[in-house]
Design an enzyme around this catalytic site. Structure first.
Site, PDB file in Angstrom:
ATOM      1  N   CYS A 195       1.518   4.831  -2.289  1.00  0.00           N
ATOM      2  CA  CYS A 195       1.927   4.089  -1.094  1.00  0.00           C
ATOM      3  C   CYS A 195       2.104   5.018   0.110  1.00  0.00           C
ATOM      4  O   CYS A 195       1.130   5.542   0.618  1.00  0.00           O
ATOM      5  CB  CYS A 195       3.179   3.260  -1.391  1.00  0.00           C
ATOM      6  SG  CYS A 195       3.435   1.913  -0.211  1.00  0.00           S
ATOM      7  N   HIS A 236       1.120  -0.144  -6.068  1.00  0.00           N
ATOM      8  CA  HIS A 236       2.226   0.315  -6.906  1.00  0.00           C
ATOM      9  C   HIS A 236       1.894   0.139  -8.387  1.00  0.00           C
ATOM     10  O   HIS A 236       2.053  -0.942  -8.942  1.00  0.00           O
ATOM     11  CB  HIS A 236       3.508  -0.447  -6.567  1.00  0.00           C
ATOM     12  CG  HIS A 236       4.153   0.008  -5.302  1.00  0.00           C
ATOM     13  ND1 HIS A 236       5.104   0.989  -5.262  1.00  0.00           N
ATOM     14  CD2 HIS A 236       3.945  -0.370  -4.017  1.00  0.00           C
ATOM     15  CE1 HIS A 236       5.477   1.207  -4.008  1.00  0.00           C
ATOM     16  NE2 HIS A 236       4.778   0.381  -3.237  1.00  0.00           N
ATOM     17  N   GLU A 285       3.510   1.186 -10.914  1.00  0.00           N
ATOM     18  CA  GLU A 285       4.684   1.150 -11.798  1.00  0.00           C
ATOM     19  C   GLU A 285       5.116  -0.261 -12.165  1.00  0.00           C
ATOM     20  O   GLU A 285       6.021  -0.446 -13.006  1.00  0.00           O
ATOM     21  CB  GLU A 285       5.851   1.904 -11.159  1.00  0.00           C
ATOM     22  CG  GLU A 285       6.574   1.189 -10.038  1.00  0.00           C
ATOM     23  CD  GLU A 285       5.833   1.215  -8.713  1.00  0.00           C
ATOM     24  OE1 GLU A 285       6.252   0.499  -7.792  1.00  0.00           O
ATOM     25  OE2 GLU A 285       4.823   1.947  -8.602  1.00  0.00           O
TER      26      GLU A 285
END
Length: 395
Positions: A285, A369, A371
């Site tokens: 990001c 992202h 995660e």
């Protein structure tokens, strides 16, 4: 949407959104009382509102949720990405109800009040989303008063006076203040968060990564631990000498809020020095944008941004499509990438850059992202890829 008029407060209205163009949206306030000014953006995720509200990348922003039923699973201490919320407030369609989930420990509105965050319910969130899609993400003020007492002209003045996110360095305001070691692994139903000793499956010494915190989400560190890394977190303003004093095998650049060009003033020289070491580097990001700036590319403010947990990204190496979680209002300009930077991923929504790697250094980054907090897990392999590079570099 009605024009700003201090005499037009509808009966029962205890909350209001005032946009810089004079539009006023009335609703029912919840959470904390008061007002907050920032950029109004929309988020399309159907789950994960606690993770979204506590994501430091949302500093300076007011979240308009397109999913109508926000709050129906309550709040708990596990589903957070930072100690406190960083988003300024939330706008939702339906009133917050009693939670219906076995993990809930309190209502969402109580959690919002405890953390001094403002909520606004009873809003046609899809109409507001359409307004943002047509006109771009506006500056605005969200306000809550149980008495229904609002000074709309003052709120309008606040919205118009706020300078906006472009040119604003917010990473420095949300970063940690000192270094620390990260110990938790990922969450599992029953035992909760694992610890380092449980997460590392190998008896060999784990590779050591120094993560620069520009406004990081905790689940990034958890997944680095799960993949087998030892993680030390440093503040956004850490010098290259401070980074190297921890003898890292590689570097991680975190997500974060604000304009990457502003954060780059102190971050880029450090990143450039990191690259010169030849050690692996991974950015997510804001970290992706800062790496791009460090190699000579450019970034720009997006018209409405990408915020959701269902964004399709094409992996150019094999044509596979990953469904990803995204949260960014700035983008790397693909045409500005230098010759030694190869584009690896693109957004299938608008073709914008979603990832690149360097051809002459062991460094790569993605705009989305991986995660998955909240969001799909299609891209978790990137943590394994990075830790594998760390192991190879440490040999």
């Amino acid at each position: 949407m009605a024009e700003a008029n201090p005499l037009s407060v509808p009966d029962g209205a205890t909350g209001v959104l005032v946009l810089a163009n004079g539009d006023v949206v009335w609703g029912r306030g919840f959470g904390a009382e008061g007002q907050a000014v920032g950029e109004v953006c929309f988020h399309t995720a159907m789950t994960g509102y606690q993770e979204i509200m506590t994501d430091p990348s949302f500093a300076g922003q007011i979240i308009n949720f397109t999913f109508p039923h926000i709050g129906n699973v309550g709040a708990n201490p596990d589903d957070v990405e930072a100690e406190d919320p960083h988003a300024l407030g939330m706008i939702v369609r339906e009133d917050v109800t009693e939670p219906s989930n076995f993990r809930a420990v309190e209502r969402l509105d109580a959690w919002m009040k405890a953390h001094d965050r403002i909520g606004l319910a009873g809003i046609d969130t899809r109409a507001l989303t359409r307004r943002i899609r047509v006109g771009g993400a506006p500056n605005g003020v969200i306000a809550h008063s149980a008495s229904g007492d609002f000074d709309v002209p003052l709120l309008l003045e606040m919205a118009r006076a706020w300078p906006g996110l472009e040119g604003m360095d917010l990473a420095i305001t949300v970063s940690c203040e000192t270094h620390f070691g990260w110990k938790d692994g990922v969450w599992r139903l029953g035992p909760g968060y694992s610890k380092v000793t449980e997460s590392h499956t190998s008896s060999e010494k784990p590779p050591h990564v120094v993560a620069v915190d520009y406004g990081s989400k905790r689940n990034i560190f958890r997944n680095l631990v799960k993949a087998g890394a030892e993680v030390t977190v440093l503040p956004a303003t850490a010098t290259f000498e401070q980074v190297m004093s921890f003898a890292p095998d590689g570097f991680f650049l975190s997500n974060g809020p604000g304009d990457p060009a502003a954060t780059a003033e102190y971050a880029v020289p450090v990143i450039q020095a990191m690259l010169e070491t030849g050690k692996p580097l991974f950015g997510i990001c804001l970290g992706h944008q800062l790496l791009a700036l460090a190699v000579g590319a450019r970034t720009s403010k997006m018209f409405q941004g990408h915020r959701g947990a269902n964004h399709p990204v094409k992996r150019l190496s094999d044509g596979a499509v990953e469904i990803t979680s995204m949260n960014h209002g700035f983008a790397v300009l693909s045409e500005s990438l230098p010759a030694n930077a190869r584009e690896t991923h693109v957004s299938l929504f608008d073709g914008s850059n979603a990832g690149f790697e360097l051809t002459d250094k062991p460094a790569f980054a993605v705009q989305y992202h991986p995660e998955a907090s909240p969001g799909p897990q299609d891209s978790l392999y990137l943590f394994e890829k990075f830790v594998g590079m760390l192991r190879d570099s440490a040999k």
